[in-house]
Design an enzyme around this catalytic site. Structure first.
Site, PDB file in Angstrom:
ATOM      1  N   ARG A  92      27.846 -77.937 -28.762  1.00 18.85           N
ATOM      2  CA  ARG A  92      27.017 -77.452 -29.121  1.00 18.85           C
ATOM      3  C   ARG A  92      25.856 -78.194 -29.143  1.00 18.85           C
ATOM      4  NH1 ARG A  92      29.494 -73.520 -30.340  1.00 18.85           N
ATOM      5  NH2 ARG A  92      29.713 -72.505 -32.546  1.00 18.85           N
ATOM      6  N   HIS A 103      23.451 -69.516 -23.990  1.00 16.36           N
ATOM      7  CA  HIS A 103      24.277 -69.907 -24.643  1.00 16.36           C
ATOM      8  C   HIS A 103      25.079 -68.943 -24.450  1.00 16.36           C
ATOM      9  CE1 HIS A 103      25.996 -71.509 -29.599  1.00 16.36           C
ATOM     10  NE2 HIS A 103      27.794 -71.141 -27.960  1.00 16.36           N
ATOM     11  N   GLU A 111      17.974 -75.130 -30.769  1.00 14.72           N
ATOM     12  CA  GLU A 111      18.874 -73.516 -30.008  1.00 14.72           C
ATOM     13  C   GLU A 111      18.012 -72.427 -31.069  1.00 14.72           C
ATOM     14  OE1 GLU A 111      22.163 -72.053 -29.420  1.00 14.72           O
ATOM     15  OE2 GLU A 111      22.316 -73.363 -28.289  1.00 14.72           O
TER      16      GLU A 111
END
Length: 306
Positions: free
Chosen positions: A219, A267, A248
């Site tokens: 993360r 991602h 993000e």
């Protein structure tokens, strides 16, 4: 147990999960008639809480994502229910991405790929390198055999410091500084909890060997982004491979985009095409286990937050 009645909600989402329920011997049902629920929206905590409050007959909730940070409060509020998540489902694809980013960073592939003229030699070996891996779950368990051919000296930091095949040593979180000190590379593969937010900041980045590689497939919040940018500019960090960022999505114009020693992927350590068969198999298995009264896979630990 009789044929389990399972709701997959919100309606119309992820049809393959409905097929996985049927493959496991379950019957699709409305939430009002269900004894189990597959919740497919990762960030709608209010919607999930309202649905559970309105349907007390739901005894098991399957969350199809590995990270459940937005829903942790709902899990805490309903300890009477069984909770499972997608943790471990996507371990192999994400471990592959971690290894790819690690090798690319250590062997200077980002700058080489962007070059428009012949350049000089750069890079360092993964073979025999000192590697710290923060997190000891499924991703790390999949990554360790991938690192084995390189003969790396791997230190894993995990909540329970039990030995792991392929790790040179396993340490508890209180010894994170020990693992990072002098490391040629660090891979972040841990859950985001209050204790792991900002685990890599200016102080801990300074513990790494000069020019170390940083890889994050967990993360974005694990890294203090401004501190990483400063360390990359100074050379304390030689490369960063980031499949996740904070913020993000990473906005256009962010300093990370301009750094030649950074590789950013959107991602995609686990893509939808990779996820469908893996998650379907997990759900089918858990439906069968639920019907047979067996232990479920991917049980959530509310206190740990994953």
């Amino acid at each position: 147990m009789a044929q389990p009645r399972i709701a997959v909600t919100p309606a119309g989402s992820r049809e393959y999960l409905r097929e996985a329920v049927i493959a496991g011997g379950g019957a699709l049902a409305e939430p009002s008639d269900a004894d189990a629920l597959v919740w497919t929206t990762p960030d709608d905590a209010d919607g999930l809480a309202a649905l559970l409050d309105a349907n007390p007959g739901i005894a098991w909730v399957q969350l199809p994502f590995a990270g459940i940070e937005p829903l942790v409060d709902v899990v805490h509020a309903h300890p009477e229910r069984a909770w499972t998540s997608g943790k471990g489902v996507y371990a192999e694809p994400v471990a592959e991405m971690a290894l790819a980013l690690l090798l690319a960073g250590m062997r200077n592939l980002g700058p080489y790929a962007a070059a428009t003229a012949w350049t000089g030699p750069a890079g360092r070996n993964l073979t025999g390198a000192k590697v710290a891996v923060l997190g000891g779950g499924g991703i790390t368990e999949a990554l360790l055999p991938m690192l084995a051919p390189f003969g790396a000296d791997v230190t894993v930091v995990r909540r329970t410091p039990d030995p792991l095949p392929g790790a040179t040593r396993v340490l508890g979180p209180e010894r994170t500084d020990t693992a990072l000190t002098g490391a040629d590379a660090v891979v972040l593969a841990l859950a985001l909890t209050p204790d792991t937010i900002g685990v890599l900041d200016a102080r801990t980045l300074a513990l790494l060997a000069p020019g170390a590689a940083v890889v994050n497939v967990a993360r974005g919040g694990h890294i203090v982004t401004d501190d990483l940018v400063a360390a990359l500019r100074s050379g304390q960090v030689g490369s960063a491979g980031l499949d996740v960022t904070d913020p993000e999505p990473l906005p256009e114009g962010h300093p990370l985009w301009a750094l030649p020693n950074v590789i950013i992927t959107p991602h995609v350590g686990n893509t939808p095409e990779m996820a469908v068969p893996l998650l379907s198999a997990r759900l089918t298995d858990n439906v069968r286990r639920w019907a047979a009264g067996q232990a479920l896979i991917g049980v959530v630990d509310p206190d740990a937050g994953y």
